[in-house]
Design a protein around this motif. Structure first.
Motif, short mmCIF file in Angstrom:
data_model
loop_
_atom_site.label_atom_id
_atom_site.label_comp_id
_atom_site.label_asym_id
_atom_site.label_seq_id
_atom_site.Cartn_x
_atom_site.Cartn_y
_atom_site.Cartn_z
N CYS A 10 0.54 -1.61 -0.33
CA CYS A 10 0.51 0.15 -0.16
C CYS A 10 0.39 0.75 0.23
O CYS A 10 1.79 1.47 0.86
N VAL A 11 0.70 1.71 -0.97
CA VAL A 11 1.42 2.77 -1.45
C VAL A 11 0.82 4.17 -0.31
O VAL A 11 0.96 5.88 0.09
N GLY A 12 -1.01 4.25 0.16
CA GLY A 12 -1.44 5.11 0.93
C GLY A 12 -2.44 6.43 0.32
O GLY A 12 -2.31 7.61 0.56
N CYS A 13 -2.24 5.96 -1.40
CA CYS A 13 -2.95 7.10 -2.27
C CYS A 13 -4.38 8.03 -2.15
O CYS A 13 -4.59 8.24 -2.32
N GLY A 14 -5.03 5.85 -1.02
CA GLY A 14 -6.61 6.49 -1.13
C GLY A 14 -6.70 6.08 -2.11
O GLY A 14 -8.50 6.86 -1.55
N ALA A 15 -6.54 6.29 -2.54
CA ALA A 15 -7.79 5.77 -4.24
C ALA A 15 -9.18 4.69 -3.78
O ALA A 15 -10.37 4.69 -4.13
N CYS A 16 -8.47 3.79 -2.78
CA CYS A 16 -9.65 2.56 -2.38
C CYS A 16 -10.34 2.98 -1.81
O CYS A 16 -11.72 3.25 -1.63
N VAL A 17 -10.22 3.58 -0.55
CA VAL A 17 -10.87 4.80 0.65
C VAL A 17 -12.48 6.11 -0.65
O VAL A 17 -13.36 5.39 -0.42
N GLU A 18 -11.41 6.30 -1.27
CA GLU A 18 -12.53 7.19 -2.36
C GLU A 18 -13.60 6.49 -3.23
O GLU A 18 -14.72 7.04 -3.47
N ARG A 19 -13.27 4.94 -3.83
CA ARG A 19 -14.38 4.49 -4.14
C ARG A 19 -15.11 3.81 -3.87
O ARG A 19 -16.18 3.09 -4.30
N CYS A 20 -15.01 3.17 -2.49
CA CYS A 20 -15.46 2.76 -1.57
C CYS A 20 -16.75 3.48 -0.88
O CYS A 20 -17.21 4.54 -0.32
N LEU A 27 -7.92 6.05 5.33
CA LEU A 27 -6.76 5.72 6.11
C LEU A 27 -5.71 6.02 6.92
O LEU A 27 -6.29 6.78 7.93
N ARG A 28 -5.41 5.39 7.63
CA ARG A 28 -4.03 5.62 8.87
C ARG A 28 -3.02 4.82 8.83
O ARG A 28 -2.49 4.17 8.64
N GLU A 29 -2.64 6.90 9.38
CA GLU A 29 -0.78 6.37 9.22
C GLU A 29 0.02 6.33 8.04
O GLU A 29 0.89 5.78 7.45
N GLY A 30 -0.74 6.38 7.02
CA GLY A 30 -0.13 6.36 5.82
C GLY A 30 -0.27 5.89 5.18
O GLY A 30 -0.14 5.73 4.02
N LYS A 31 -1.64 4.43 5.48
CA LYS A 31 -2.06 2.87 5.06
C LYS A 31 -3.18 3.15 5.13
O LYS A 31 -3.56 3.03 5.83
N ALA A 32 -4.04 2.39 3.99
CA ALA A 32 -5.95 1.98 3.84
C ALA A 32 -5.39 0.63 4.74
O ALA A 32 -4.48 -0.13 5.21
#
Length: 81
Positions: A10-20, A27-32
């Motif tokens: 995980c690179v912490g881009c947040g794409a998964c969080v935005e799509r869910c 995102l916590r501490e830069g990781k999903a």
């Protein structure tokens, strides 16, 4: 259901969080992370959005509990079989 997130990938881009659509991920501490795993509806949007393939969604969700009594099978005349 989301089975796992590989934190090393995980690179912490947040794409998964935005799509869910159900706010299952955060995102916590830069990781999903899986925040609300039971809310996952197995839509695969997070897995498809992840650019590094860090998310694995298990293809089978547990069976839903029986909420309604079984429906009766009706014949062509509308009578119970």
């Amino acid at each position: 259901m989301i089975q796992s997130i590989d934190s090393s990938a995980c690179v912490g881009c947040g794409a998964c969080v935005e799509r869910c659509p159900l706010d299952t991920l955060r995102l916590r501490e830069g990781k999903a992370v899986i925040a609300h795993g039971d809310d996952c509806m197995t839509c695969y949007l997070c897995e498809m959005a992840c650019p590094t393939g860090a998310i694995f969604v298990h293809p089978f969700k547990e069976p839903f509990p029986t909420v309604f009594p079984p429906f009766l099978m009706l014949d062509q005349k509308g009578e119970a079989q």
